[in-house]
Design a protein around this motif. Structure first.
Motif, mmCIF file in Angstrom:
data_model
loop_
_atom_site.group_PDB
_atom_site.id
_atom_site.type_symbol
_atom_site.label_atom_id
_atom_site.label_comp_id
_atom_site.label_asym_id
_atom_site.label_seq_id
_atom_site.Cartn_x
_atom_site.Cartn_y
_atom_site.Cartn_z
ATOM 1 N N PHE A 45 -0.463 -1.354 -39.689
ATOM 2 C CA PHE A 45 -0.874 -2.484 -38.848
ATOM 3 C C PHE A 45 0.354 -3.177 -38.309
ATOM 4 C CE2 PHE A 45 -4.273 -2.035 -41.973
ATOM 5 C CZ PHE A 45 -5.402 -2.095 -41.179
ATOM 6 N N SER A 46 0.162 -3.858 -37.224
ATOM 7 C CA SER A 46 1.199 -4.789 -36.769
ATOM 8 C C SER A 46 1.249 -5.920 -37.785
ATOM 9 C CB SER A 46 0.809 -5.330 -35.389
ATOM 10 O OG SER A 46 1.393 -6.603 -35.199
ATOM 11 N N THR A 47 2.420 -6.480 -37.974
ATOM 12 C CA THR A 47 2.512 -7.588 -38.928
ATOM 13 C C THR A 47 1.737 -8.798 -38.422
ATOM 14 O OG1 THR A 47 4.605 -8.171 -37.895
ATOM 15 C CG2 THR A 47 4.723 -6.985 -39.977
ATOM 16 N N GLU A 48 1.459 -8.787 -37.116
ATOM 17 C CA GLU A 48 0.696 -9.907 -36.575
ATOM 18 C C GLU A 48 -0.799 -9.708 -36.741
ATOM 19 O OE1 GLU A 48 2.146 -10.315 -32.559
ATOM 20 O OE2 GLU A 48 4.161 -10.363 -33.410
ATOM 21 N N ALA A 49 -1.204 -8.477 -37.057
ATOM 22 C CA ALA A 49 -2.631 -8.192 -37.175
ATOM 23 C C ALA A 49 -3.184 -8.798 -38.454
ATOM 24 C CB ALA A 49 -2.852 -6.689 -37.192
#
Ligand SMILES: [Zn+2]
Length: 129
Positions: A45-49
């Motif tokens: 995942f994106s760390t922002e997800a």
């Protein structure tokens, strides 16, 4: 044998830094999941997800549970305070019994808002008794 080295060569060539120039990669995190029958897999995942707690297992389709990457520090489990616990902090049992009697009287007399049906039931019971 020669075919294999050609493939490897082309793969290495495709991973050129030229292709990545100017492309900004989002920070990524790898989250481990394991399904009820023990299949383990990772999802990136994106760390922002917002990482979901459940993910479909790619092998059996069951809902896999997210695994904590690091086991959180074991804290002594403090039992959750219930409404009853909080009530007991403010009132003694004697006080509560008095309050209960008071409220029950009002309830039976139909004097509590929203309790008309309960009062009606009480009257009904008195009639048949
Ligand atoms: Zn599975």
């Amino acid at each position: 044998m020669s075919e294999r080295s050609t493939l490897r060569g082309s793969r290495l060539g495709a991973r050129s830094y030229e292709d990545e120039r100017g492309v900004e990669f989002a920070e990524r995190q790898v989250i481990a999941y394991s399904c009820p029958i023990g299949h383990r897999f990772d999802v990136t995942f994106s760390t922002e997800a917002e990482v979901p707690a459940l993910w479909d297992c790619p092998r059996c389709g069951a809902e896999a549970l997210r695994q904590a990457s690091e086991r959180p520090e074991e804290k002594p489990l403090k039992p959750a305070r219930t409404h009853w616990d909080m009530l007991l902090e403010r009132r003694s049992i004697e006080e509560l019994e008095a309050l209960l009697d008071e409220r029950l009287e009002l309830l039976r007399a139909g004097l509590l808002p929203g309790a008309a049906h309960l009062a009606a039931n009480a009257r009904e019971r008195k009639k048949t008794a």
